[in-house]
Design a protein around this motif. Structure first.
Motif, PDB file in Angstrom:
ATOM      1  N   UNK A 216      46.084  47.210  32.073  1.00 47.87           N
ATOM      2  CA  UNK A 216      45.391  46.806  33.101  1.00 47.87           C
ATOM      3  C   UNK A 216      46.589  45.607  34.313  1.00 47.87           C
ATOM      4  N   UNK A 217      47.632  45.429  33.990  1.00 44.26           N
ATOM      5  CA  UNK A 217      48.214  44.575  34.157  1.00 44.26           C
ATOM      6  C   UNK A 217      48.168  43.246  35.009  1.00 44.26           C
ATOM      7  N   UNK A 218      47.261  42.509  34.573  1.00 46.34           N
ATOM      8  CA  UNK A 218      46.335  41.707  34.828  1.00 46.34           C
ATOM      9  C   UNK A 218      47.603  40.476  34.068  1.00 46.34           C
TER      10      UNK A 218
ATOM     11  N   UNK B 283      41.430  33.712  27.425  1.00 41.15           N
ATOM     12  CA  UNK B 283      40.277  33.083  27.027  1.00 41.15           C
ATOM     13  C   UNK B 283      39.872  33.604  28.502  1.00 41.15           C
ATOM     14  N   UNK B 284      40.109  33.453  29.357  1.00 39.55           N
ATOM     15  CA  UNK B 284      39.390  33.120  30.652  1.00 39.55           C
ATOM     16  C   UNK B 284      39.673  34.656  30.731  1.00 39.55           C
ATOM     17  N   UNK B 285      40.016  35.471  31.154  1.00 40.56           N
ATOM     18  CA  UNK B 285      40.218  37.217  31.321  1.00 40.56           C
ATOM     19  C   UNK B 285      39.810  37.276  29.822  1.00 40.56           C
ATOM     20  N   UNK B 286      39.442  37.382  29.462  1.00 42.66           N
ATOM     21  CA  UNK B 286      38.649  37.965  27.561  1.00 42.66           C
ATOM     22  C   UNK B 286      37.107  37.751  28.221  1.00 42.66           C
ATOM     23  N   UNK B 287      36.564  36.838  28.938  1.00 39.81           N
ATOM     24  CA  UNK B 287      35.719  36.155  29.516  1.00 39.81           C
ATOM     25  C   UNK B 287      34.894  37.002  30.424  1.00 39.81           C
ATOM     26  N   UNK B 288      35.973  37.359  31.617  1.00 38.89           N
ATOM     27  CA  UNK B 288      35.528  38.239  32.446  1.00 38.89           C
ATOM     28  C   UNK B 288      36.002  39.938  31.640  1.00 38.89           C
ATOM     29  N   UNK B 289      36.316  40.314  30.856  1.00 36.39           N
ATOM     30  CA  UNK B 289      36.460  41.160  30.936  1.00 36.39           C
ATOM     31  C   UNK B 289      36.364  41.293  28.855  1.00 36.39           C
TER      32      UNK B 289
END
Ligand SMILES: [Zn+2]
Length: 85
Positions: free
Chosen positions: A39-41, A57-63
């Motif tokens: 993913x590279x984010x 956690x924010x990244x998990x919410x989005x993905x």
């Protein structure tokens, strides 16, 4: 310890007052199903180790399928000259 010429150098963690700070970041390791690339984010770099975790956690919410992460820690080190110049 390594001797270069007549100067002895030691590599040690830089804990001086003016040393660069220890920094933390998280990056996403989840592989994209389509082409198997990461993913590279990556979170912003922070001196507070909990801030990149909040980003995860924010990244998990989005993905919601992105559940694999790595913590990237940057620790300053310095070469210390022991012998004569
Ligand atoms: Zn991701």
């Amino acid at each position: 310890m390594t001797t270069l010429g007549f100067v002895r150098w030691t590599l040690r963690p830089d804990k001086d007052e003016d040393a660069p700070p220890l920094t933390y970041a998280f990056r996403c390791l989840t592989l994209a199903a389509a082409d198997d690339t990461e993913c590279d984010a990556k979170s912003p770099t922070s001196t507070d180790p909990t801030e990149p975790q909040t980003w995860a956690f924010d990244h998990l919410r989005a993905h919601p399928e992105h559940t694999s992460y790595a913590e990237v820690i940057e620790r300053p080190w310095v070469m210390w000259r022991e012998g004569p110049a």
